[in-house]
Design a protein around this motif. Structure first.
Motif, PDB file in Angstrom:
ATOM      1  N   LEU A 170      40.098  -7.158  -9.259  1.00 19.04           N
ATOM      2  CA  LEU A 170      39.240  -7.456  -8.107  1.00 19.04           C
ATOM      3  C   LEU A 170      39.603  -6.591  -6.904  1.00 19.04           C
ATOM      4  N   ARG A 171      40.884  -6.275  -6.777  1.00 20.21           N
ATOM      5  CA  ARG A 171      41.320  -5.488  -5.630  1.00 20.21           C
ATOM      6  C   ARG A 171      40.999  -4.012  -5.804  1.00 20.21           C
ATOM      7  N   THR A 172      41.021  -3.553  -7.066  1.00 12.23           N
ATOM      8  CA  THR A 172      40.943  -2.111  -7.276  1.00 12.23           C
ATOM      9  C   THR A 172      39.608  -1.616  -7.837  1.00 12.23           C
ATOM     10  N   ARG A 173      38.799  -2.497  -8.390  1.00  9.69           N
ATOM     11  CA  ARG A 173      37.554  -2.062  -9.011  1.00  9.69           C
ATOM     12  C   ARG A 173      36.348  -2.487  -8.164  1.00  9.69           C
ATOM     13  N   PRO A 174      35.243  -1.758  -8.280  1.00  6.82           N
ATOM     14  CA  PRO A 174      34.033  -2.209  -7.580  1.00  6.82           C
ATOM     15  C   PRO A 174      33.581  -3.567  -8.129  1.00  6.82           C
ATOM     16  N   ILE A 175      33.251  -4.476  -7.209  1.00  7.86           N
ATOM     17  CA  ILE A 175      32.792  -5.807  -7.631  1.00  7.86           C
ATOM     18  C   ILE A 175      31.283  -5.866  -7.517  1.00  7.86           C
ATOM     19  N   GLY A 176      30.637  -6.256  -8.576  1.00  7.72           N
ATOM     20  CA  GLY A 176      29.177  -6.358  -8.562  1.00  7.72           C
ATOM     21  C   GLY A 176      28.748  -7.791  -8.311  1.00  7.72           C
ATOM     22  N   GLU A 177      27.625  -8.150  -8.905  1.00  9.92           N
ATOM     23  CA  GLU A 177      27.087  -9.493  -8.724  1.00  9.92           C
ATOM     24  C   GLU A 177      28.092 -10.553  -9.176  1.00  9.92           C
ATOM     25  N   THR A 178      28.183 -11.623  -8.414  1.00 12.04           N
ATOM     26  CA  THR A 178      29.147 -12.679  -8.704  1.00 12.04           C
ATOM     27  C   THR A 178      28.437 -14.027  -8.735  1.00 12.04           C
ATOM     28  N   ASP A 179      28.682 -14.797  -9.769  1.00 10.73           N
ATOM     29  CA  ASP A 179      28.043 -16.102  -9.889  1.00 10.73           C
ATOM     30  C   ASP A 179      28.912 -17.202  -9.284  1.00 10.73           C
ATOM     31  N   LEU A 180      28.281 -18.059  -8.497  1.00  5.82           N
ATOM     32  CA  LEU A 180      28.942 -19.272  -8.018  1.00  5.82           C
ATOM     33  C   LEU A 180      28.660 -20.371  -9.035  1.00  5.82           C
ATOM     34  N   VAL A 181      29.728 -20.973  -9.555  1.00  8.42           N
ATOM     35  CA  VAL A 181      29.595 -21.935 -10.642  1.00  8.42           C
ATOM     36  C   VAL A 181      30.341 -23.224 -10.310  1.00  8.42           C
ATOM     37  N   CYS A 182      29.711 -24.363 -10.598  1.00  8.95           N
ATOM     38  CA  CYS A 182      30.387 -25.645 -10.414  1.00  8.95           C
ATOM     39  C   CYS A 182      30.532 -26.327 -11.770  1.00  8.95           C
ATOM     40  N   ARG A 183      31.755 -26.705 -12.096  1.00 11.10           N
ATOM     41  CA  ARG A 183      32.001 -27.383 -13.365  1.00 11.10           C
ATOM     42  C   ARG A 183      32.898 -28.572 -13.138  1.00 11.10           C
ATOM     43  N   ASP A 184      32.422 -29.738 -13.502  1.00 14.60           N
ATOM     44  CA  ASP A 184      33.212 -30.966 -13.341  1.00 14.60           C
ATOM     45  C   ASP A 184      33.791 -31.075 -11.931  1.00 14.60           C
ATOM     46  N   GLY A 185      32.992 -30.744 -10.958  1.00 15.93           N
ATOM     47  CA  GLY A 185      33.440 -30.866  -9.576  1.00 15.93           C
ATOM     48  C   GLY A 185      34.391 -29.772  -9.137  1.00 15.93           C
ATOM     49  N   LYS A 186      34.685 -28.818 -10.024  1.00 13.12           N
ATOM     50  CA  LYS A 186      35.548 -27.703  -9.638  1.00 13.12           C
ATOM     51  C   LYS A 186      34.685 -26.466  -9.420  1.00 13.12           C
ATOM     52  N   TRP A 187      35.140 -25.627  -8.486  1.00 15.11           N
ATOM     53  CA  TRP A 187      34.340 -24.459  -8.112  1.00 15.11           C
ATOM     54  C   TRP A 187      34.938 -23.171  -8.637  1.00 15.11           C
ATOM     55  N   TYR A 188      34.056 -22.297  -9.118  1.00 13.12           N
ATOM     56  CA  TYR A 188      34.517 -21.020  -9.669  1.00 13.12           C
ATOM     57  C   TYR A 188      33.599 -19.890  -9.212  1.00 13.12           C
ATOM     58  N   LEU A 189      34.154 -18.686  -9.214  1.00 14.27           N
ATOM     59  CA  LEU A 189      33.342 -17.480  -9.057  1.00 14.27           C
ATOM     60  C   LEU A 189      33.516 -16.659 -10.319  1.00 14.27           C
ATOM     61  N   TYR A 190      32.404 -16.232 -10.902  1.00 17.43           N
ATOM     62  CA  TYR A 190      32.460 -15.328 -12.049  1.00 17.43           C
ATOM     63  C   TYR A 190      32.056 -13.961 -11.530  1.00 17.43           C
ATOM     64  N   ALA A 191      33.046 -13.133 -11.289  1.00 11.49           N
ATOM     65  CA  ALA A 191      32.781 -11.838 -10.666  1.00 11.49           C
ATOM     66  C   ALA A 191      32.628 -10.748 -11.726  1.00 11.49           C
ATOM     67  N   THR A 192      31.601  -9.926 -11.537  1.00  9.44           N
ATOM     68  CA  THR A 192      31.406  -8.790 -12.433  1.00  9.44           C
ATOM     69  C   THR A 192      32.138  -7.599 -11.842  1.00  9.44           C
ATOM     70  N   VAL A 193      33.086  -7.058 -12.565  1.00 11.65           N
ATOM     71  CA  VAL A 193      33.790  -5.874 -12.064  1.00 11.65           C
ATOM     72  C   VAL A 193      33.609  -4.741 -13.065  1.00 11.65           C
ATOM     73  N   GLU A 194      33.618  -3.535 -12.528  1.00 11.81           N
ATOM     74  CA  GLU A 194      33.541  -2.397 -13.428  1.00 11.81           C
ATOM     75  C   GLU A 194      34.881  -2.226 -14.111  1.00 11.81           C
ATOM     76  N   SER A 195      34.828  -2.107 -15.423  1.00 16.93           N
ATOM     77  CA  SER A 195      36.060  -2.005 -16.204  1.00 16.93           C
ATOM     78  C   SER A 195      36.779  -0.697 -15.919  1.00 16.93           C
ATOM     79  N   PRO A 196      38.103  -0.758 -16.001  1.00 21.53           N
ATOM     80  CA  PRO A 196      38.842   0.505 -15.929  1.00 21.53           C
ATOM     81  C   PRO A 196      38.436   1.378 -17.106  1.00 21.53           C
ATOM     82  N   GLN A 197      38.446   2.672 -16.916  1.00 15.11           N
ATOM     83  CA  GLN A 197      38.095   3.510 -18.057  1.00 15.11           C
ATOM     84  C   GLN A 197      39.093   4.626 -18.264  1.00 15.11           C
ATOM     85  N   ALA A 198      39.434   4.828 -19.527  1.00 13.97           N
ATOM     86  CA  ALA A 198      40.270   5.959 -19.900  1.00 13.97           C
ATOM     87  C   ALA A 198      39.333   7.141 -20.132  1.00 13.97           C
ATOM     88  N   PRO A 199      39.847   8.380 -20.042  1.00 16.16           N
ATOM     89  CA  PRO A 199      38.987   9.535 -20.340  1.00 16.16           C
ATOM     90  C   PRO A 199      38.361   9.374 -21.720  1.00 16.16           C
TER      91      PRO A 199
END
Ligand SMILES: [Zn+2]
Length: 406
Positions: A170-199
């Motif tokens: 999250l700190r080093t990769r570009p973050i794209g669209e992120t979903d706000l999700v509620c499950r059993d009264g608990k809150w989560y973010l599902y963040a889409t990040v661009e994967s690291p890539q090897a050559p």
């Protein structure tokens, strides 16, 4: 992840983050989800009635009304439109793929005729303009927090928790669209990040083709099979438990049911991780790329009320495909999605296409060259060959004919 013709670059992965919302913050988040989903259901209804599906047309016709009616800011309104349009696209793809039965079947007809409804607590996507991250560089990422738009104003300094590896992403990769999700009264973010890539390594020795199925979760063109027996046995056991619980209809039984479903999803995800890791390692070791069949999107499924939820297995396949994609990218292994048309009826040896080639769930016998083998293995070989072809098109983009979705 876009449902593009292929993915060579820009593979994304999803990072799950727990939000430690205070009482007031949780109230604001809950109200936000409710409003956004009421807006989504309203929009879905209007799209259905007016028969408008094109994103730009939807935006032009309903944006202002949507904003005013539900008191949404500009970006959240746009995200609601995106979510509903995506869900409609996915639904149509699933109908076309026969996931609700053949044309004219009662279920298919009903699904097509019913305006799509969104659960009031369904996930809602956010982008950088309504959600910002503060992730300090300290190990463990203590004091990581987000600032998020809500219908009650901006919620600042909502503390978040994630495993160290994900915080680094999250700190080093570009973050794209992120979903706000509620499950059993608990809150989560599902963040889409661009994967690291090897050559990216040139797939000098061709492609490993992967066929995905219910009986055999993954069969490769090398003949390796990951049998679904363990997973299917587990599912069956869970299903029996679920049936007993469903009969009870109490709220505690409902809670248990939810828990079971999630446990099953974790179990399947674990298996998908193992399988994809093995396949990527093998492709990397042998100087090959990986080819899978292109699947239609599944993101919208979990947000919908019945009857639009598609077949239970589609998400597991999509997940395996996604895991393969980002693991391949991280390892510098070429990854392509190929046209799935007739792969199970095509002979990999001579190219003959005939429904009768596939004798049963597991048997394949070519009516022309008489090749006999396991049907999944044959399909994996077809996918591998299409991978090589697709790669050639990707590398010579001007000569590439468009990949037509079946
Ligand atoms: Zn043949």
């Amino acid at each position: 992840m876009s449902v593009g013709a292929f993915m060579v670059r820009g593979v994304k992965q999803v990072v799950k983050v727990r939000m430690l919302a205070t009482g007031d913050q949780a109230v604001a988040l809950r109200a936000t989800l409710r409003t956004c989903n009421e807006a989504a259901s309203w929009l879905s209804d209007r799209m259905h009635t007016d028969r408008v599906r094109d994103k730009r047309k939807v935006q032009k016709r309903f944006y202002t009304d949507l904003k005013n009616r539900f008191g949404l800011s500009a970006q959240p309104a746009i995200r609601v439109i995106g979510k509903v349009v995506d869900a409609h696209t996915t639904l149509r793809a699933n109908i076309k793929a026969g996931n609700y039965g053949p044309p004219g079947s009662p279920k298919r007809t009903k699904v097509a005729a019913t305006p799509m409804g969104f659960r009031v607590d369904a996930a809602q996507p956010f982008d950088a303009r309504c959600l910002s991250w503060q992730i300090p560089e300290t190990v463990g990422g203590r004091d990581a927090a987000v600032s998020i738009w809500t219908t009650g104003g901006r919620c600042k300094d909502v503390r978040v928790l994630a495993v160290a590896r994900d915080l680094v992403l999250l700190r080093t990769r570009p973050i794209g669209e992120t979903d706000l999700v509620c499950r059993d009264g608990k809150w989560y973010l599902y963040a889409t990040v661009e994967s690291p890539q090897a050559p990216l390594a040139e797939p000098v020795n061709g492609f490993v083709g992967v066929d995905m199925g219910i009986v055999n979760i993954a069969t490769t063109s090398d003949g390796h099979m990951a049998a679904g027996a363990r997973l299917n046995r587990y599912r069956k056991r869970q299903l029996n438990l679920r049936k007993r619980l469903q009969a009870k209809k109490t709220s505690s039984a409902r809670r248990l049911l939810k828990k079971r479903r999630r446990k099953e999803a974790r179990f399947a995800a674990d298996i998908n991780h193992q399988i994809s890791k093995r396949i990527v390692a093998e492709a990397q070791r042998t100087g090959r790329g990986i080819a899978v069949e292109k699947l239609t999107g599944i993101r919208a499924r979990v947000r919908l009320r019945k009857p639009q939820r598609a077949a239970v297995h589609s998400w597991a396949f999509a997940q395996l495909g996604a895991f393969l994609g980002y693991k391949a990218q991280a390892a510098g292994v070429a990854f392509v999605e190929v046209d799935p048309a007739y792969s199970s009826q095509t002979c990999h040896r001579c190219g003959w296409v005939d429904k009768r080639n596939r004798r049963s769930q597991s048997e394949f016998e070519c009516g022309r060259c008489r090749f006999v083998g396991h049907a999944d293995y044959n399909a994996a070989k077809v996918v591998a060959a299409r991978g090589v072809q697709r790669w050639g098109e990707v590398m010579r983009p001007h000569a590439a004919p468009p990949l037509t979705a079946s």
